[in-house]
Design an enzyme around this catalytic site. Structure first.
Site: not given
Ligand code: NAD
Ligand code: SER
Length: 317
Positions: A11, A140
């Site tokens: 991700g 979420y």
């Molecule tokens: P993303 O969606 O880019 O990546 C998540 C990955 O998890 C994907 O590759 C997906 O295939 C994998 N996944 C989903 N279900 C799964 C499972 N059951 N087992 C194993 N893998 C699984 O998300 P991200 O942006 O990299 O976010 C990672 C974490 O950070 C999450 O908890 C997200 O809520 C948190 N977060 C992200 C942001 C952001 O802006 N990117 C902001 C706040 C919080």
């Molecule tokens: N970037 C994330 C979202 O918009 C914040 O958790 O879902």
């Protein structure tokens, strides 16, 4: 922290966290659910198929690689979760519980990011306090509040070393964002370089907290490396870097691309979520408990985003 498993490595965060941890000398297993292919640049170290919901596969990987720390990045982000609420609950709550049970059994340290999604319309939006109202209206956000509470429960009851950050919207150029409300702040850069114009789904005047990926990676690593005796909040720390609306972002882009055009076609689902989230966070607890400091301002981030995207699509910016 020595032997690390990153779940959800393919991700937006994982594709950059795995190399960042490896560069620091950690042994890192890049885990993917198998549904999302692992980016080629992660294959320079060990990899594993790991579904967060599959207890046996998770246990097998942890034992095989003598894992002591798990960065759990599996989730379904805010916008996508509204069309798949049960799947979002499953990965965001049952998955976290599964991992915490394993952490209790195998004495693992665990990092599961939380989000600004834990906040809701009743939360103070300006300089949102660390300890405040967490009544989100999105599935979420509900999973993130539950994840924070479960992590603190396992910490207090069983001594599990669970730690977390409330990430703002993250901005990066390596892997596209995974279906969040803040994704516009990444898309706008790609469209600025590709087309010189962007139609924004978030209305002018809508401020949200944001952060450039290098700061987000450093925050995760610094929190997990911090001496636990200095920490009080654990699950989960507000971390702040930037706060802007689409107009301010466009102005930053126009320093480099003066003809960039911004128009609006507001998406009501995204706009509702965005308006329920803070404008900016008070991260005093993170600053005082483990020394958090962001390094990137808006224009510095914009310059890097435009340069890197231009390189990737073979165009000048
Ligand atoms: P993303 O969606 O880019 O990546 C998540 C990955 O998890 C994907 O590759 C997906 O295939 C994998 N996944 C989903 N279900 C799964 C499972 N059951 N087992 C194993 N893998 C699984 O998300 P991200 O942006 O990299 O976010 C990672 C974490 O950070 C999450 O908890 C997200 O809520 C948190 N977060 C992200 C942001 C952001 O802006 N990117 C902001 C706040 C919080
Ligand atoms: N970037 C994330 C979202 O918009 C914040 O958790 O879902």
């Amino acid at each position: 922290m020595k032997n690390i498993l990153v779940i959800g490595s393919a991700g937006q965060i994982g594709s950059e966290l795995v190399p960042a941890l490896r560069e620091k000398g950690y042994f890192v297993v890049a885990g993917t659910s198998g549904r999302t292919p692992l980016p080629a640049h992660l294959a320079d170290g060990p990899t594993a198929i790991v579904n967060l919901l599959d207890h046996d596969a998770l246990l097998g990987t942890v034992d095989r690689f003598r894992v002591d720390t798990v960065f759990n990045l599996a989730a379904i982000l805010s916008a996508t979760a509204e069309s798949k609420p049960l799947a979002a609950w499953d990965v965001g709550v049952n998955g976290v519980l599964n991992l915490l049970e394993l952490a209790r059994d195998r004495r693992l340290s665990v990092f599961t990011p939380s989000s600004i999604g834990v906040f809701g319309p009743e939360t103070p939006h300006a300089a949102t306090p660390q300890d405040t109202v967490c009544r989100p209206r999105t599935m979420y956000g509900i999973t993130k509040v539950a994840g924070e509470l479960l992590s603190d429960y396992y910490r207090n009851k069983y001594g599990v070393d669970a730690r977390s950050l409330r990430y703002p919207g993250l901005i990066s150029y390596v892997t596209p964002p995974g279906g969040g409300t803040t994704d516009y702040a990444v898309d706008i850069y790609w469209k600025a370089v590709q087309n010189g114009a962007y139609e924004c789904p978030i209305a002018a005047g809508t401020f949200m907290p944001m952060m450039f990926m290098p700061d987000a990676l450093r925050a995760a690593v610094e929190l997990m490396e911090a001496d636990a005796s200095h920490l009080r909040h654990f699950n989960s720390f507000n971390v702040h870097a930037l706060s802007f609306d689409p107009e301010a972002l466009a102005a930053s882009i126009r320093r480099r691309l003066p003809d960039f055009r911004l128009s609006y076609k507001v998406n009501p689902l995204l706009q509702d979520i965005a308006e329920s989230w803070p404008d900016a966070l008070d991260d005093t607890a993170a600053r005082s408990e483990w020394g958090w400091r962001p390094q990137y301002g808006l224009d510095a981030m914009t310059d890097i985003m435009l340069d890197e995207i231009a390189k990737r699509i073979g165009k000048n910016a």
